[in-house]
Every structure is written in structure tokens, then in C-alpha cells.
Motif scaffolding. Sequence first.
Motif, PDB file in Angstrom:
ATOM      1  N   ILE A  91       0.831  -1.199   0.000  1.00 36.76           N
ATOM      2  CA  ILE A  91       0.000   0.000   0.000  1.00 36.76           C
ATOM      3  C   ILE A  91       0.867   1.252   0.000  1.00 36.76           C
ATOM      4  O   ILE A  91       0.492   2.290  -0.559  1.00 36.76           O
ATOM      5  CB  ILE A  91      -0.963  -0.002   1.216  1.00 36.76           C
ATOM      6  CG1 ILE A  91      -1.984   1.121   1.088  1.00 36.76           C
ATOM      7  CG2 ILE A  91      -0.175   0.110   2.529  1.00 36.76           C
ATOM      8  CD1 ILE A  91      -2.859   1.030  -0.139  1.00 36.76           C
ATOM      9  N   TRP A  92       2.058   1.162   0.582  1.00 32.09           N
ATOM     10  CA  TRP A  92       2.959   2.327   0.625  1.00 32.09           C
ATOM     11  C   TRP A  92       3.481   2.669  -0.761  1.00 32.09           C
ATOM     12  O   TRP A  92       3.594   3.844  -1.116  1.00 32.09           O
ATOM     13  CB  TRP A  92       4.114   2.073   1.596  1.00 32.09           C
ATOM     14  CG  TRP A  92       3.646   1.794   2.985  1.00 32.09           C
ATOM     15  CD1 TRP A  92       3.679   0.600   3.650  1.00 32.09           C
ATOM     16  CD2 TRP A  92       3.027   2.732   3.878  1.00 32.09           C
ATOM     17  NE1 TRP A  92       3.126   0.735   4.895  1.00 32.09           N
ATOM     18  CE2 TRP A  92       2.721   2.040   5.066  1.00 32.09           C
ATOM     19  CE3 TRP A  92       2.706   4.087   3.798  1.00 32.09           C
ATOM     20  CZ2 TRP A  92       2.108   2.656   6.156  1.00 32.09           C
ATOM     21  CZ3 TRP A  92       2.094   4.701   4.879  1.00 32.09           C
ATOM     22  CH2 TRP A  92       1.799   3.988   6.037  1.00 32.09           C
TER      23      TRP A  92
ATOM     24  N   ILE B 185       0.715   4.379  -2.817  1.00 31.58           N
ATOM     25  CA  ILE B 185       0.578   5.805  -2.508  1.00 31.58           C
ATOM     26  C   ILE B 185       1.702   6.601  -3.167  1.00 31.58           C
ATOM     27  O   ILE B 185       1.478   7.655  -3.771  1.00 31.58           O
ATOM     28  CB  ILE B 185       0.575   6.019  -0.985  1.00 31.58           C
ATOM     29  CG1 ILE B 185      -0.659   5.373  -0.346  1.00 31.58           C
ATOM     30  CG2 ILE B 185       0.614   7.507  -0.645  1.00 31.58           C
ATOM     31  CD1 ILE B 185      -0.641   5.371   1.173  1.00 31.58           C
TER      32      ILE B 185
ATOM     33  N   SER C 103      -7.167   3.112  -5.180  1.00 35.52           N
ATOM     34  CA  SER C 103      -6.972   3.091  -3.727  1.00 35.52           C
ATOM     35  C   SER C 103      -5.745   3.903  -3.338  1.00 35.52           C
ATOM     36  O   SER C 103      -5.772   4.656  -2.349  1.00 35.52           O
ATOM     37  CB  SER C 103      -6.828   1.649  -3.229  1.00 35.52           C
ATOM     38  OG  SER C 103      -5.690   1.014  -3.819  1.00 35.52           O
TER      39      SER C 103
ATOM     40  N   LEU D 159      -5.838   7.372  -0.965  1.00 38.42           N
ATOM     41  CA  LEU D 159      -4.992   7.466   0.234  1.00 38.42           C
ATOM     42  C   LEU D 159      -3.946   8.563   0.080  1.00 38.42           C
ATOM     43  O   LEU D 159      -3.586   9.228   1.057  1.00 38.42           O
ATOM     44  CB  LEU D 159      -4.320   6.124   0.499  1.00 38.42           C
ATOM     45  CG  LEU D 159      -5.259   5.008   0.976  1.00 38.42           C
ATOM     46  CD1 LEU D 159      -4.525   3.672   1.029  1.00 38.42           C
ATOM     47  CD2 LEU D 159      -5.842   5.346   2.342  1.00 38.42           C
TER      48      LEU D 159
ATOM     49  N   CYS E 134      -4.340  10.912   3.077  1.00 35.55           N
ATOM     50  CA  CYS E 134      -3.428  10.559   4.168  1.00 35.55           C
ATOM     51  C   CYS E 134      -1.974  10.953   3.968  1.00 35.55           C
ATOM     52  O   CYS E 134      -1.218  11.003   4.942  1.00 35.55           O
ATOM     53  CB  CYS E 134      -3.482   9.043   4.403  1.00 35.55           C
ATOM     54  SG  CYS E 134      -5.113   8.395   4.741  1.00 35.55           S
ATOM     55  N   TYR E 135      -1.569  11.196   2.730  1.00 37.35           N
ATOM     56  CA  TYR E 135      -0.140  11.300   2.460  1.00 37.35           C
ATOM     57  C   TYR E 135       0.544  12.396   3.277  1.00 37.35           C
ATOM     58  O   TYR E 135       1.590  12.174   3.882  1.00 37.35           O
ATOM     59  CB  TYR E 135       0.105  11.536   0.963  1.00 37.35           C
ATOM     60  CG  TYR E 135       1.565  11.555   0.589  1.00 37.35           C
ATOM     61  CD1 TYR E 135       2.300  10.377   0.582  1.00 37.35           C
ATOM     62  CD2 TYR E 135       2.211  12.742   0.259  1.00 37.35           C
ATOM     63  CE1 TYR E 135       3.639  10.380   0.241  1.00 37.35           C
ATOM     64  CE2 TYR E 135       3.551  12.751  -0.079  1.00 37.35           C
ATOM     65  CZ  TYR E 135       4.258  11.569  -0.087  1.00 37.35           C
ATOM     66  OH  TYR E 135       5.580  11.577  -0.398  1.00 37.35           O
TER      67      TYR E 135
END
Length: 450
Positions: A227-228, A231, A417, A421, A425-426
Motif C-alpha cells: 500500500i505504501w 501511494i 486506492s 490514500l 493521508c499522504y
Amino acid sequence: MQPNPAPIRPDFNSKPSRRYITVSMKFWISHALAIGWMIFSIYLSLPWLADLSSIVSLPVAVFIIGGIAYVPGYMNAFLVVSLIFDRQPAFKNESPSDPVALLIAAYNEEGGIFNTLEYVANQDYNGKLHIFVINNNSTDNTVKEVKRAKIELDLNITILHEAKPGKFHALNKGLQCVMTPYVITLDADTLLHPSAVRLLVSRIKTSPSNVSAVAGSMLVRNSRESIWTRIQEWDYFLGIASIKRLQGLYQGTLVAQGAFSLYKTDCVREVQGWPDAIGEDIVLTWRLLHNGWKVYSEPLAVAFTDAPATLSHFAKQRSRWARGMIEGLNEIKPWNQPQLYTKYLTGVNFVMPYLDFVYTFCWIPGLILAFFGHFWIVGPMTLLVLPLTMISYGLLYIYQKQYVFKNLNLRVRKNRSGFILFIICYQMIMSPVSVWGYLQELFKVKRVWK
């Protein structure tokens, strides 16, 4: 985003604009509109400012709202207008043949360096490539893999050995052997698009004589790993790329990143090569700018890198970047830069610690308070920054897809997704990590490159 294995010859010729607008005019028009937006934002925020002032005092309220809304709003507006104005000049020669040296500093890179060299071998560049792989105390089979690549790929590779640990030592060792007018630095885990070297050389050959370096464009190769990385794919594709375009427009790209950039060899030697710094590429670039030279970027010269796949690795990398920025500010103050645009662009970095501090210690707690119905810090007014952010990302997405990816026969991966994010969120991750990097530099914590 995946590298394309086949060299192509894209059509880079675009229709010239009907009316030429000078860089100076673009700079001041962008400023005027950005300041106008900020004044409008201040006017709209007066009720918010009054409410927050009743709790924390007027100076503190201005400090907080300035870091959350006023300054980011101004910066986003300046970015949006500048991106609208930006037009890359057409190449004068799309097939240069100047000899080029390629420096690859390697420390325990047996897992990927053969693949990196394979992509170098597939370049559609007409000139000679002199490749120097500098082994920096590797304890694995890095040298063995390089020797295998030299034979199997029929590359002109020279293996050098540097006992002193540190990427800057390795690069300076390689610089001693460079005999070509241009030198490219390439990370040992970075893959080049087949036209990357050709387009990088084409850009510097097209540029004025006082351009000392051209930064390539970095994209994420391993975006499916975690997921990192999902992003970060959008950070490289939209965030970093937009800043590069802005800085390139005003002739002062602040980081000709060591992962993939081209430099004039004589210019690098004149500033004594790569410095002893954790952000060696940042400080080198600022030294070049300080000498009165310009630094450009080339969006079409694409390379693919592996982004950190874990939060801890990401935090180490980005805190290192933050430290590198502070190193650059400590060595060369913005007001000592010789060109107006460079003074401004490096001066913006003075504001970044303030913005990261406010975001970390005010906006994030304010967001938590908002969930409990207390909109003292985070509320409807903070949404004024979002339209400009979405406009800038939209403009860059269109540019990247239609100009860069279409010309290079690449496709944009579906990564909804990661995008959601990235938007939500970043910055909540990035700002605290940057603050940690500033503190590391303030207290001179031991530098770690990996």
C-alpha cells in the motif's frame, strides 16, 4: 508504471503558441494571481480567524491558519498558474551522438544491478556510453554480476573500487575517470526507459550554454508491492513531477537527483564534485545554481525506481531528503543565489519546516478535534485549499498522460486506492517524517544513507 522494453521514436514536435510569453512575465503573472487568491482566502477566513483568536490569541491564530491555509493556498495557486503557462521547447536534435559517461555507485546490489545494466544496454542512444560501476565495499556478489553483464551484454564497463563508505565518495571516485563532456548518475536499482539517455542529452544540447545539468523524471516501478508503494506512485507521478515542472520552468530545478540526472562534467568538477552530505545531490545542485548556472528537467527522460515498500523505509528515505534540504540551506542561503528565480525557489524551502511543523502539531490535532465537533482549527475553511490542489493534480495528470506517457508508449496503471490514500493521508505521514528529519539535522544525528 512499467518500463517499455522496446525503443521508440516519439513525435515531440508541438505547435508553437500564438503569443510568446517570457519566463519573467510568467513568473510575475503567477505571483499576482497567487497573491490575489491568498488575499481572497484571508477575507473569507476572517470569521475563522476571530473564533480561533478567542481561544489561542491573534498572533497564534495567524501562525496556525497561515500554515494551514494562507501559505499553502498561495503556493498551490502559484503552482497551478505556472503549470498552465509551462511549455517545453522542442528538441533541436533528437538523436545526439556525444560520448557520455555513466556513473553507478553500488553497495550490495547483486539482486538488481544486472537488470539495471540490461536496460542501459537497450538504450537507443547513438553515442558511446562509458559505464563506470564503483563498488563501495560490497560484501555480496555485486562485482561478479557486473562482470557477467559486461560479457553477456557487451557493454563498455569499467569497475572501480572505493574503500571509503558513502555514495559521494564513490561518485567522486568515478568522476576522476570521466573523459566525456557529459556525465550521468544512475542508481544501481533504477531502470531506464529505452529513450531516457537520448532525451536527456537532447535536452541539454537544446538548452542555453549556461545550463549545467538536466534532471530526469522518476517514476515508481514497484507500485504493486504494498500500500505504501501504491501511494508513492501518485507522489512521483503527480507531486514530485509537478514541482519539477515548476522549478524547470523558472530555470532552477532544485534537485538534479542522483538516481538519474545528467551533468556537464566540467561544471561538476568546478564545484569540487559531490559533497560530504546526506543529500549530496541536493547540495551539488545548489552549488551549480550558486555558480550562476541553470538546472533544467526533462519530463520525457523517464527512469523507474523502487519506492520504499514499508513505512519505516519510507520514513528513513524522506527524513533523509528533509535533512538534505536543510544541508543545502545551511551551505548556500537563498539570498546568496545569483538569479531571482533561484532565490525564490530556494527561499520557498525556508517555509517548508514551518508548514510541516504546523501540519504536524496543529492540523493533525485539529483534525482529531473536528471529529468531536470542535472546528477551531480544521473546519470548512480548510477546504479552500482542496480545489487548487485538485486542479493542479488534474492538469498534471493530463500532461503526464497525453504528453509523457503517450509519447513514450507507456500506460497509466489503475490505482484508485493509492490515489484516494494519497489525497487523504499522504501529508499526514509526510509532514511528521519531515519534522523528524529536521530534528535529526538540528541535533546532528548520525547520517544513514540506507
